[in-house]
Design an enzyme around this catalytic site. Structure first.
Site: not given
Ligand code: DQA
Length: 141
Positions: A9, A17, A71, A74, A84, A95, A97-98, A108
């Site tokens: 999302p 964003r 990614n 949230a 699952d 997994e 995250h940026i 987070r």
């Molecule tokens: C994110 C970090 C998450 O906490 C956040 O909700 C995102 C982006 C990141 O790529 O840093 O939507 O996954």
């Protein structure tokens, strides 16, 4: 080699964003760069804002590709259902995250999906995706 990137999302709004956190490049532009750098790899991309659609994509691709780069946005912090789904497939899931989620709000810092993933990469901007490709390529996963 086939790699599936799945973005959750609000990641359709990358470039617009919160640019101070997520940068100014759209994912489509970054994907173009990845395709040029990794011309020998089939890189597929999917984005959805809907939890069930992310799960469907993990099921659909998780038996045939060499790795999934996820990614989950949230949903990372909330989704047992995605945890699952990752456990249900054969392909290793990374997994990513940026942003460095550990330097941000305390909510987070918890990941519901990390325990189901092969590894976690966070905090390297868009290059987090590239590092995940390198991990899959190195066959260390
Ligand atoms: C994110 C970090 C998450 O906490 C956040 O909700 C995102 C982006 C990141 O790529 O840093 O939507 O996954």
């Amino acid at each position: 080699m086939k790699i599936q990137i799945i973005n959750g999302p609000n990641l359709n709004l990358l470039g617009i964003r919160e640019p101070g956190i997520y940068g100014t490049s759209s994912f489509e532009d970054y994907l173009q760069e990845l395709a040029e750098i990794y011309s020998g790899i089939e890189i597929r991309y999917y984005q959805s804002n809907v939890e069930g659609e992310l799960i469907n994509k993990i099921h659909e691709t998780g038996f045939t590709c060499d790795g999934i780069i996820l990614n989950a946005g949230a949903y990372t912090h909330t989704s047992i259902a995605i945890h699952d789904a990752i456990k249900s497939v054969k392909s290793p899931v990374i997994e990513i995250h940026i942003s460095n989620v550990h330097t941000r709000e305390s909510f987070r810092r918890q990941s519901m999906i990390a325990g189901a993933c092969k590894g976690v990469i966070a905090g390297f901007g868009m290059n987090s995706y590239r590092l995940a490709i390198e991990a899959i390529k190195m066959n260390t996963i």
